[in-house]
Scaffold this active site. Structure first.
Site, PDB file in Angstrom:
ATOM      1  N   GLY A   1      -3.009   2.285  -3.687  1.00  0.00           N
ATOM      2  CA  GLY A   1      -2.564   3.672  -3.720  1.00  0.00           C
ATOM      3  C   GLY A   1      -2.263   4.179  -2.317  1.00  0.00           C
TER       4      GLY A   1
ATOM      5  N   VAL B   1       0.869  -1.175   0.000  1.00  0.00           N
ATOM      6  CA  VAL B   1       0.000   0.000   0.000  1.00  0.00           C
ATOM      7  C   VAL B   1       0.905   1.223   0.000  1.00  0.00           C
ATOM      8  CG1 VAL B   1      -1.569   1.380   1.437  1.00  0.00           C
ATOM      9  CG2 VAL B   1      -2.046  -1.033   1.053  1.00  0.00           C
ATOM     10  N   CYS B   2       0.457   2.252  -0.676  1.00  0.00           N
ATOM     11  CA  CYS B   2       1.178   3.535  -0.701  1.00  0.00           C
ATOM     12  C   CYS B   2       2.591   3.337  -1.254  1.00  0.00           C
ATOM     13  CB  CYS B   2       1.167   4.149   0.700  1.00  0.00           C
ATOM     14  SG  CYS B   2       1.486   5.929   0.739  1.00  0.00           S
ATOM     15  N   THR B   3       3.586   3.969  -0.644  1.00  0.00           N
ATOM     16  CA  THR B   3       4.950   3.896  -1.186  1.00  0.00           C
ATOM     17  C   THR B   3       5.610   2.552  -0.944  1.00  0.00           C
ATOM     18  OG1 THR B   3       5.939   4.832   0.823  1.00  0.00           O
ATOM     19  CG2 THR B   3       5.261   6.377  -0.894  1.00  0.00           C
TER      20      THR B   3
END
Length: 275
Positions: free
Chosen positions: A195, A145-147
């Site tokens: 994202g 998730v995310c970075t």
């Protein structure tokens, strides 16, 4: 004095008995305790989930998916180099339950949360990249998730795969051989990437459906009462508009530049070719 103490004791006992009359029976209490214990126990055949934690990570990136995995009664382990507390963006530390060496060789889900400055350190850390590459080579699902997807990319796990990341750094994925797809959750074969931050719950529900079926995922969604109704339409660059996005990019300039350097270095190290 003795009579007074006896009187007080009798009054106290009467109060306890009176209160006890409104309490559940011992059998009911034991049943409730057994129910809670059963909910917390991990079944022998539970999916094994290895969730990387690291200093400077974003707590919500972890907590959203972890809540889903826990409700599914997965065997969830927080994994880091040592069993020490690591810092997070909100100041609440997390402590690993397994070291890299203790983490099973084969897991159902390998998961990496985000937190850009911490992610960059992971991308530049050969020990972390080696662990991710090893477990990821055999995991049934390789996820983030995310970075966190940047760390997967630096470990060579996204070469030739569609993937996403936080919108501000998603354009770095092709530097490590991935194809950036602008969606909230992207699945490509056994890779599933989410994202930024709040996409963790969406990701969690999607992976839940893969692990236990759609009805189980629906049950988890209802338990979490996941029915987002944001007060503003500002949760994506498209909704926020060019002016707000540019202001945000200016404030993030230093971090994003370091992330680009790390992605470029990783791309050279893993011989990535942009797709």
């Amino acid at each position: 004095m003795s009579n007074e103490l006896t009187r007080r004791a009798l009054l106290a006992m009467s109060a306890v008995l009176a209160a006890g009359a409104s309490l559940p029976s011992l059998g009911a209490v034991q049943t409730a305790e057994g129910h809670m214990r059963n909910m917390m126990e991990v079944p022998p055949n539970a999916p094994k989930v290895a969730m990387l934690i690291y200093p400077k990570m974003v707590a919500l990136d972890l907590i959203g998916p972890m809540s889903v995995f826990k409700i599914l009664r997965c065997d969830v382990q927080l994994v880091w180099k040592e069993k020490i507390a690591v810092s997070t963006d909100v100041g609440i530390p997390f402590t690993a339950t397994q070291t890299f060496d203790e983490c099973p060789q084969d897991v159902n889900v390998l998961f990496v949360p985000g937190g850009l400055m911490g992610t960059i350190e992971c991308m530049n850390d050969p020990v972390v990249c080696s662990f991710l590459a090893d477990r990821g080579s055999r995991a049934k699902w390789v996820t983030s998730v995310c970075t966190g997807s940047l760390a997967l990319g630096a470990a060579g796990l996204l070469k030739g795969y569609d993937a996403t990341s936080h919108w501000a750094v998603a354009d770095l994925l092709p530097l490590m051989g991935a194809r950036h797809v602008s969606r909230r959750v992207v699945r490509d074969r056994n890779r599933m990437t989410g994202g930024g931050v709040t996409a963790g719950i969406d990701f969690g529900l999607m992976i839940a459906a893969e692990l236990k079926g759609e009805e189980e995922a629906r049950r988890v969604q209802l338990i979490l009462e996941y029915n987002p109704q944001p007060p503003f339409k500002n949760g994506s660059p498209e909704q926020a508009g060019a002016e707000r996005v540019e202001k945000m990019r200016q404030r993030r300039g230093y971090m994003d530049a370091i992330a680009r350097n790390a992605a470029e270095a990783a791309g050279k190290r893993i011989n990535a070719v942009s797709s």
